[in-house]
Design an enzyme around this catalytic site. Structure first.
Site, PDB file in Angstrom:
ATOM      1  N   LYS A 297      51.374 -13.664  30.590  1.00  0.00           N
ATOM      2  CA  LYS A 297      50.874 -12.292  30.599  1.00  0.00           C
ATOM      3  C   LYS A 297      49.489 -12.235  29.970  1.00  0.00           C
ATOM      4  O   LYS A 297      49.118 -13.087  29.155  1.00  0.00           O
ATOM      5  CB  LYS A 297      51.830 -11.361  29.864  1.00  0.00           C
ATOM      6  CG  LYS A 297      51.774 -11.431  28.356  1.00  0.00           C
ATOM      7  CD  LYS A 297      52.546 -10.272  27.733  1.00  0.00           C
ATOM      8  CE  LYS A 297      52.349 -10.265  26.224  1.00  0.00           C
ATOM      9  NZ  LYS A 297      52.937  -9.099  25.570  1.00  0.00           N
TER      10      LYS A 297
ATOM     11  N   THR B 170      45.587  -5.608  16.224  1.00  0.00           N
ATOM     12  CA  THR B 170      45.675  -7.006  15.794  1.00  0.00           C
ATOM     13  C   THR B 170      44.451  -7.810  16.232  1.00  0.00           C
ATOM     14  O   THR B 170      44.415  -9.024  16.084  1.00  0.00           O
ATOM     15  CB  THR B 170      46.956  -7.652  16.349  1.00  0.00           C
ATOM     16  OG1 THR B 170      47.022  -7.431  17.761  1.00  0.00           O
ATOM     17  CG2 THR B 170      48.178  -7.038  15.692  1.00  0.00           C
TER      18      THR B 170
ATOM     19  N   LYS C 257      56.762 -13.387  21.941  1.00  0.00           N
ATOM     20  CA  LYS C 257      55.769 -14.315  21.433  1.00  0.00           C
ATOM     21  C   LYS C 257      56.440 -15.658  21.132  1.00  0.00           C
ATOM     22  O   LYS C 257      57.558 -15.702  20.614  1.00  0.00           O
ATOM     23  CB  LYS C 257      55.106 -13.766  20.158  1.00  0.00           C
ATOM     24  CG  LYS C 257      54.177 -12.576  20.425  1.00  0.00           C
ATOM     25  CD  LYS C 257      52.990 -13.003  21.237  1.00  0.00           C
ATOM     26  CE  LYS C 257      52.099 -11.829  21.573  1.00  0.00           C
ATOM     27  NZ  LYS C 257      50.997 -12.214  22.477  1.00  0.00           N
TER      28      LYS C 257
ATOM     29  N   ASP D  71      57.427  -5.389  27.948  1.00  0.00           N
ATOM     30  CA  ASP D  71      57.889  -6.165  26.797  1.00  0.00           C
ATOM     31  C   ASP D  71      58.250  -5.279  25.605  1.00  0.00           C
ATOM     32  O   ASP D  71      58.774  -5.769  24.601  1.00  0.00           O
ATOM     33  CB  ASP D  71      56.834  -7.191  26.393  1.00  0.00           C
ATOM     34  CG  ASP D  71      55.488  -6.565  26.051  1.00  0.00           C
ATOM     35  OD1 ASP D  71      55.280  -5.376  26.366  1.00  0.00           O
ATOM     36  OD2 ASP D  71      54.637  -7.273  25.466  1.00  0.00           O
TER      37      ASP D  71
ATOM     38  N   ARG E  11      52.990 -14.468  14.610  1.00  0.00           N
ATOM     39  CA  ARG E  11      51.582 -14.095  14.593  1.00  0.00           C
ATOM     40  C   ARG E  11      50.950 -14.457  13.248  1.00  0.00           C
ATOM     41  O   ARG E  11      51.627 -14.508  12.225  1.00  0.00           O
ATOM     42  CB  ARG E  11      51.420 -12.576  14.802  1.00  0.00           C
ATOM     43  CG  ARG E  11      51.824 -12.091  16.184  1.00  0.00           C
ATOM     44  CD  ARG E  11      51.733 -10.579  16.215  1.00  0.00           C
ATOM     45  NE  ARG E  11      52.167 -10.003  17.482  1.00  0.00           N
ATOM     46  CZ  ARG E  11      51.365  -9.717  18.495  1.00  0.00           C
ATOM     47  NH1 ARG E  11      50.080  -9.973  18.398  1.00  0.00           N
ATOM     48  NH2 ARG E  11      51.837  -9.185  19.601  1.00  0.00           N
TER      49      ARG E  11
ATOM     50  N   GLN F 279      59.038   0.353  14.559  1.00  0.00           N
ATOM     51  CA  GLN F 279      58.599   1.083  15.748  1.00  0.00           C
ATOM     52  C   GLN F 279      59.593   2.181  16.106  1.00  0.00           C
ATOM     53  O   GLN F 279      59.204   3.260  16.567  1.00  0.00           O
ATOM     54  CB  GLN F 279      58.408   0.147  16.941  1.00  0.00           C
ATOM     55  CG  GLN F 279      57.790   0.864  18.140  1.00  0.00           C
ATOM     56  CD  GLN F 279      57.295  -0.081  19.205  1.00  0.00           C
ATOM     57  OE1 GLN F 279      56.759  -1.141  18.908  1.00  0.00           O
ATOM     58  NE2 GLN F 279      57.487   0.295  20.465  1.00  0.00           N
TER      59      GLN F 279
ATOM     60  N   LYS G  45      46.136 -10.891  23.952  1.00  0.00           N
ATOM     61  CA  LYS G  45      45.017 -11.248  23.091  1.00  0.00           C
ATOM     62  C   LYS G  45      45.080 -12.707  22.648  1.00  0.00           C
ATOM     63  O   LYS G  45      44.072 -13.292  22.322  1.00  0.00           O
ATOM     64  CB  LYS G  45      45.011 -10.329  21.867  1.00  0.00           C
ATOM     65  CG  LYS G  45      44.738  -8.876  22.195  1.00  0.00           C
ATOM     66  CD  LYS G  45      44.596  -8.049  20.949  1.00  0.00           C
ATOM     67  CE  LYS G  45      45.901  -7.837  20.231  1.00  0.00           C
ATOM     68  NZ  LYS G  45      46.870  -7.030  20.984  1.00  0.00           N
ATOM     69  N   THR G  46      46.279 -13.293  22.598  1.00  0.00           N
ATOM     70  CA  THR G  46      46.400 -14.639  22.061  1.00  0.00           C
ATOM     71  C   THR G  46      46.440 -15.697  23.149  1.00  0.00           C
ATOM     72  O   THR G  46      46.564 -16.867  22.857  1.00  0.00           O
ATOM     73  CB  THR G  46      47.674 -14.752  21.199  1.00  0.00           C
ATOM     74  OG1 THR G  46      48.805 -14.406  22.006  1.00  0.00           O
ATOM     75  CG2 THR G  46      47.609 -13.810  20.016  1.00  0.00           C
TER      76      THR G  46
ATOM     77  N   HIS H 162      42.577  -5.198  25.632  1.00  0.00           N
ATOM     78  CA  HIS H 162      42.296  -6.038  26.783  1.00  0.00           C
ATOM     79  C   HIS H 162      42.899  -5.386  28.030  1.00  0.00           C
ATOM     80  O   HIS H 162      43.512  -4.315  27.944  1.00  0.00           O
ATOM     81  CB  HIS H 162      42.842  -7.452  26.580  1.00  0.00           C
ATOM     82  CG  HIS H 162      44.292  -7.485  26.193  1.00  0.00           C
ATOM     83  ND1 HIS H 162      45.313  -7.295  27.095  1.00  0.00           N
ATOM     84  CD2 HIS H 162      44.884  -7.661  24.985  1.00  0.00           C
ATOM     85  CE1 HIS H 162      46.469  -7.377  26.469  1.00  0.00           C
ATOM     86  NE2 HIS H 162      46.246  -7.581  25.183  1.00  0.00           N
TER      87      HIS H 162
ATOM     88  N   HIS I 268      46.270  -3.655  28.394  1.00  0.00           N
ATOM     89  CA  HIS I 268      46.517  -2.315  27.847  1.00  0.00           C
ATOM     90  C   HIS I 268      46.145  -1.199  28.818  1.00  0.00           C
ATOM     91  O   HIS I 268      46.384  -0.025  28.526  1.00  0.00           O
ATOM     92  CB  HIS I 268      45.699  -2.113  26.558  1.00  0.00           C
ATOM     93  CG  HIS I 268      46.126  -2.989  25.421  1.00  0.00           C
ATOM     94  ND1 HIS I 268      45.334  -3.993  24.908  1.00  0.00           N
ATOM     95  CD2 HIS I 268      47.279  -3.021  24.704  1.00  0.00           C
ATOM     96  CE1 HIS I 268      45.962  -4.587  23.912  1.00  0.00           C
ATOM     97  NE2 HIS I 268      47.140  -4.028  23.768  1.00  0.00           N
TER      98      HIS I 268
END
Length: 422
Positions: A235, A43, A85, A200, A89, A179, A238-239, A48, A51
């Site tokens: 946490k 995404t 989230k 998460d 997204r 998933q 990326k966002t 980062h 991960h």
């Protein structure tokens, strides 16, 4: 590393948040080599530091003789995981996802061994099977095993549902099934028996185990790592603001190195256990010695060096150390032009300059001073340096002040710097 008690070793290093049926999993990995996987949705164009823990666990399993599989979510990234989230997204295009997949795949390849015969790491993309799926078949053959009751009660979903200003779209709501299906396919085709992920991901992982049990009557396992948290309680993601990327073009190796140098002292030995591969007995010894000798800076430096080398390699680690020595130890002899380019990118504030009157002018332009009068007082008080050398009177810049003919380091005290780029 021996396969025996691998789970205990992971737990002792703080790498486990949740785990299913630990006794059976221990027996399985003690008596045989297994395949395990972790998924990464492209995404963005880089992973980062959030991960890192799943990647380190994959590496530890591979070192113990097991086969790690990386699953790139070429299909699921079109949807976006809603887990914890605050809002939906932004959807990404197929072109971007394709580009990001290549970049992330290259990053991951540095962590694992893809040329070790039976335990070679494998890189897959879930778009391989999802692009062939008929929606009606998927709903009939997979969706029937999941009840809305259970799905809306998962913590990640419930938090969104109870917010009238946000809610959750059916698109995001379906991510859990996608998933779960990934785990099922990997179990069927590649005999994957363990999925790992961040804490998460627990809801998504348990859904995959549920689907496999219903469709194949097999027992599989899930393991999650703790989430890395920022000082503000958010946490690392990326966002969120303050992201430390693994891509050197997004977060320079120097800034990456300094991130670890600036963590809270209370986290040093915790992170040494999680992110390094030195024996836990040595870490405990370091921690004990620190209580007597106060060597926290030494151990923090060891941590920063270990993780920077793991992510960026020895050459970039040396560059980060040179820059650190340049800024904080006033060692100008070994600095390279490429190091100063790193500093310019995201290491310290920098300004493009064409015609500066004098040092006082430079201090104001670089925001190291609010006025020429304040700048004059700073110079008189011996708190200003040019290229690490103290300046005791106002100064007119010349070519000797320009490192490599391009850069001048302007400093106020030990911690405030600006790079003049001519």
């Amino acid at each position: 590393m021996s396969k025996v008690n691998l789970i205990d070793k992971l737990r002792n290093r703080g790498l486990i948040s949740y785990i299913t049926n630990e006794d059976n999993l221990n027996k399985l990995i003690e008596n045989s080599s297994i395949s395990l996987y972790c998924g990464f949705d492209p995404t963005d164009d880089s992973l980062h530091i959030g991960h890192l823990l799943p990647l380190i666990i994959l590496k530890r399993f591979q070192m113990a003789g097991h086969k790690p599989i990386i699953l790139i979510g070429g299909a699921t990234s079109l949807i976006g995981d809603p887990s914890f989230k605050k809002k939906e997204r932004i959807f990404n295009t197929n072109d971007n996802i394709s580009k990001w997949t290549k970049k992330i795949s290259k990053q991951i390849s540095c962590f694992l061994d893809f040329n070790s015969e039976s335990k070679s790491a494998l890189l897959l993309n879930n778009n391989t099977w999802f692009k062939k799926i008929n929606i009606l078949s998927f709903l009939r053959d997979t969706g029937k095993y999941f009840t809305i009751n259970k799905m809306i009660n998962r913590a990640a979903i419930k938090k969104r549902i109870i917010r009238p200003d946000q809610g959750i779209s059916f698109t995001e709501f379906s991510y859990n099934l996608l998933q779960a299906y990934d785990f099922f396919i990997l179990n069927q085709k590649y005999q994957v028996e363990l999925q790992i992920g961040g804490a998460d991901q627990w809801g998504n992982i348990s859904s995959g185990m549920h689907l496999i049990h219903k469709k194949s009557q097999k027992e599989v396992y899930g393991l999650t790592t703790p989430l890395l948290m920022q000082s503000n309680g958010m946490k690392f993601g990326k966002t969120e603001s303050g992201t430390i990327w693994l891509d050197a073009n997004k977060t320079s190796p120097y800034k990456f190195y300094q991130f670890w140098m600036n963590i809270e002292d209370s986290n040093v030995y915790y992170f040494l256990k999680m992110f390094t591969f030195i024996k836990i007995t040595e870490i405990n010894k370091r921690e004990q010695e620190n209580s007597f000798n106060n060597q926290i800076i030494k151990d923090k430096t060891f941590l920063a060096k270990s993780i920077t080398s793991l992510v960026h390699g020895e050459e970039q680690l040396l560059a980060a150390e040179r820059i650190t020595s340049f800024l904080f130890c006033k060692n100008i002899d070994d600095i390279k032009e490429s190091d100063l380019q790193q500093l310019r990118k995201d290491g310290i504030p920098s300004i493009q300059v064409y015609n500066i009157k004098d040092l006082q002018d430079a201090l104001v332009l670089s925001s190291l001073s609010k006025s020429r009068t304040q700048a004059k007082n700073m110079i008189i008080s011996n708190s200003i340096s040019i290229n690490t050398k103290r300046i005791r009177k106002n100064h007119i810049f010349n070519n000797n002040d320009k490192l490599f003919g391009k850069f001048t380091l302007l400093s106020r005290g030990k911690k405030h710097h600006s790079l003049l780029c001519w």
